[in-house]
Design an enzyme around this catalytic site. Structure first.
Site, PDB file in Angstrom:
ATOM      1  N   TYR A 188      23.973  74.400  32.688  1.00  7.46           N
ATOM      2  CA  TYR A 188      24.302  74.915  31.354  1.00  7.46           C
ATOM      3  C   TYR A 188      25.774  75.354  31.340  1.00  7.46           C
ATOM      4  O   TYR A 188      26.117  76.501  31.064  1.00  7.46           O
ATOM      5  CB  TYR A 188      23.362  76.055  30.927  1.00  7.46           C
ATOM      6  CG  TYR A 188      23.150  76.031  29.421  1.00  7.46           C
ATOM      7  CD1 TYR A 188      22.407  75.004  28.838  1.00  7.46           C
ATOM      8  CD2 TYR A 188      23.727  76.980  28.599  1.00  7.46           C
ATOM      9  CE1 TYR A 188      22.249  74.938  27.472  1.00  7.46           C
ATOM     10  CE2 TYR A 188      23.573  76.915  27.219  1.00  7.46           C
ATOM     11  CZ  TYR A 188      22.824  75.887  26.676  1.00  7.46           C
ATOM     12  OH  TYR A 188      22.668  75.806  25.318  1.00  7.46           O
TER      13      TYR A 188
ATOM     14  N   HIS B 256      32.674  77.821  33.964  1.00  6.82           N
ATOM     15  CA  HIS B 256      32.430  76.815  35.003  1.00  6.82           C
ATOM     16  C   HIS B 256      33.533  75.749  34.990  1.00  6.82           C
ATOM     17  O   HIS B 256      34.000  75.311  36.035  1.00  6.82           O
ATOM     18  CB  HIS B 256      31.102  76.080  34.754  1.00  6.82           C
ATOM     19  CG  HIS B 256      29.893  76.935  34.801  1.00  6.82           C
ATOM     20  ND1 HIS B 256      29.094  77.167  33.703  1.00  6.82           N
ATOM     21  CD2 HIS B 256      29.324  77.614  35.822  1.00  6.82           C
ATOM     22  CE1 HIS B 256      28.087  77.930  34.046  1.00  6.82           C
ATOM     23  NE2 HIS B 256      28.196  78.237  35.315  1.00  6.82           N
TER      24      HIS B 256
ATOM     25  N   ASP C 135      30.823  87.535  38.378  1.00  3.68           N
ATOM     26  CA  ASP C 135      29.758  88.019  39.270  1.00  3.68           C
ATOM     27  C   ASP C 135      30.429  88.584  40.525  1.00  3.68           C
ATOM     28  O   ASP C 135      30.358  88.001  41.610  1.00  3.68           O
ATOM     29  CB  ASP C 135      28.820  86.855  39.610  1.00  3.68           C
ATOM     30  CG  ASP C 135      28.120  86.338  38.366  1.00  3.68           C
ATOM     31  OD1 ASP C 135      27.413  87.120  37.727  1.00  3.68           O
ATOM     32  OD2 ASP C 135      28.328  85.161  38.019  1.00  3.68           O
TER      33      ASP C 135
ATOM     34  N   GLN D 177      28.356  89.260  43.598  1.00  3.52           N
ATOM     35  CA  GLN D 177      27.974  87.981  44.214  1.00  3.52           C
ATOM     36  C   GLN D 177      29.125  87.450  45.079  1.00  3.52           C
ATOM     37  O   GLN D 177      28.905  86.955  46.189  1.00  3.52           O
ATOM     38  CB  GLN D 177      27.616  86.972  43.123  1.00  3.52           C
ATOM     39  CG  GLN D 177      27.432  85.552  43.634  1.00  3.52           C
ATOM     40  CD  GLN D 177      26.851  84.625  42.587  1.00  3.52           C
ATOM     41  OE1 GLN D 177      25.662  84.658  42.342  1.00  3.52           O
ATOM     42  NE2 GLN D 177      27.681  83.793  41.978  1.00  3.52           N
TER      43      GLN D 177
ATOM     44  N   VAL E   6      36.520  83.966  32.720  1.00  2.00           N
ATOM     45  CA  VAL E   6      36.943  83.353  31.450  1.00  2.00           C
ATOM     46  C   VAL E   6      36.169  84.042  30.330  1.00  2.00           C
ATOM     47  O   VAL E   6      34.958  84.263  30.439  1.00  2.00           O
ATOM     48  CB  VAL E   6      36.675  81.833  31.458  1.00  2.00           C
ATOM     49  CG1 VAL E   6      37.076  81.198  30.125  1.00  2.00           C
ATOM     50  CG2 VAL E   6      37.438  81.182  32.604  1.00  2.00           C
TER      51      VAL E   6
HETATM   52  O1  PAF Z   1      26.519  82.086  40.057  1.00  2.00           O
HETATM   53  C1  PAF Z   1      25.609  81.225  39.989  1.00  2.00           C
HETATM   54  O2  PAF Z   1      25.555  80.404  39.082  1.00  2.00           O
HETATM   55  C2  PAF Z   1      24.533  81.202  41.069  1.00  2.00           C
HETATM   56  O3  PAF Z   1      24.217  82.479  41.499  1.00  2.00           O
HETATM   57  C3  PAF Z   1      24.893  80.300  42.267  1.00  2.00           C
HETATM   58  C4  PAF Z   1      26.108  80.815  43.018  1.00  2.00           C
HETATM   59  C5  PAF Z   1      25.163  78.877  41.785  1.00  2.00           C
HETATM   60  C6  PAF Z   1      23.721  80.250  43.256  1.00  2.00           C
HETATM   61  O4  PAF Z   1      22.559  79.763  42.635  1.00  2.00           O
END
Ligand code: PAF
Length: 283
Positions: free
Chosen positions: A28, A33, A153, A156, A179
């Site tokens: 998505y 991205h 994130d 993360q 972004v």
């Molecule tokens: O940030 C994300 O989209 C997800 O956590 C990742 C890093 C692709 C792992 O599934």
């Protein structure tokens, strides 16, 4: 661009490239991205010989602690394929669950102690074990030279950095700036779930983070700033604030005095959608 679904197809498509620039996603795709894919393509093009850009699209079941959230996660593969192609992806890896979890969903998990246990770790138990496990698996399949993640994130990013460090993954990481929509809302696949009247209120999260960061830099008491920000978010229409915290950006522990490397992080609910975001404290 090649679209591949199995480990063998993936390794055939990557071939013996000098450098592999990898953007893991859950599909998505949005402009956040695409900016990561474009950054990967710039780096790949700068190499001699040119490197290869790999994008994975896999909605990872083990990082969802709420099955309803997994079910509601938006998907549109044909659109993702076109967007990835337009951002100069070379290999689009879209495996199914059995390809990634051959051993089933109760196999070995990667747990990153400390940094994964607070904030998101408290509110979404098991989430980061799922993230670290799938990212480790994807790193083994793709064998990247560089992997790209978005700063939205932030926790993360730190969990993955610690995993890469602790487990000696032979790759480097690039964390790219968040972004945002023109009104400041951080881009996220979950933004698709907003009703218009709720969407209009959502940028208050970014505004409150920036206000908190400015007040922290100006020398205010950090715990008072955090409490004030939680109140401001509720007044702005957020029904629940999971946390609003001023932290050391590497350890994610609360800090008492901001330095370079202090971040304000927050997670809050509006219109039934959980948003997370963060900003640097400008000291
Ligand atoms: O940030 C994300 O989209 C997800 O956590 C990742 C890093 C692709 C792992 O599934």
């Amino acid at each position: 661009m090649k679209v591949v679904r199995t480990a063998v197809e993936l390794s055939d498509a990557i071939g013996r490239n000098e450098s592999v620039h990898f953007v893991p996603t859950m599909g998505y795709l949005h402009d956040g991205h695409l900016s990561l894919i474009r950054a990967a393509a710039r780096d790949a093009n700068a190499g001699r010989p040119k490197g290869v850009v790999v994008v994975s699209s896999f909605v990872n079941p083990t990082q969802f602690n709420d099955p309803r959230d997994l079910k509601a996660y938006p998907r549109d593969e044909p659109r993702d394929i076109e967007l990835a192609r337009s951002a100069h992806c070379d290999v689009f890896f879209a495996p199914d669950v059995d390809t990634i979890y051959r051993e089933g969903l109760s196999g070995t998990r990667v747990h990153v102690p400390g940094v994964s246990e607070r904030w998101e770790g408290e509110f979404r138990p098991g989430h980061f074990d799922g993230v670290a496990t799938v990212v480790a698996k994807l790193f083994h399949l793709v064998v990247p030279t560089v992997a790209y993640f978005g700063e939205k994130d932030w926790q993360q990013c730190r969990v993955i950095a610690k995993m890469v460090d602790d487990l000696d993954f032979p790759l480097s990481l690039k964390f790219c700036e968040t972004v945002r929509e023109p009104d400041g809302l951080a881009m996220s696949s979950r933004n698709a779930r907003f009703r218009p009247e709720v969407r209009a209120k959502a940028p208050a999260l970014y505004e409150t983070l920036r206000e908190g960061a400015r007040a922290a830099a100006a020398g205010g008491d950090l715990r008072t700033i955090e409490r004030g920000a939680e109140h401001a978010l509720r007044v702005a229409g957020f029904e629940k604030v999971d946390y609003f915290a001023i932290v050391d950006e590497r350890t994610l522990e609360r800090t008492d005095s901001p330095t370079a490397g202090t971040r304000v992080i927050a997670a809050a609910w509006i219109g039934g959608v959980r948003l997370i975001d963060n900003v640097e404290v400008p000291v």
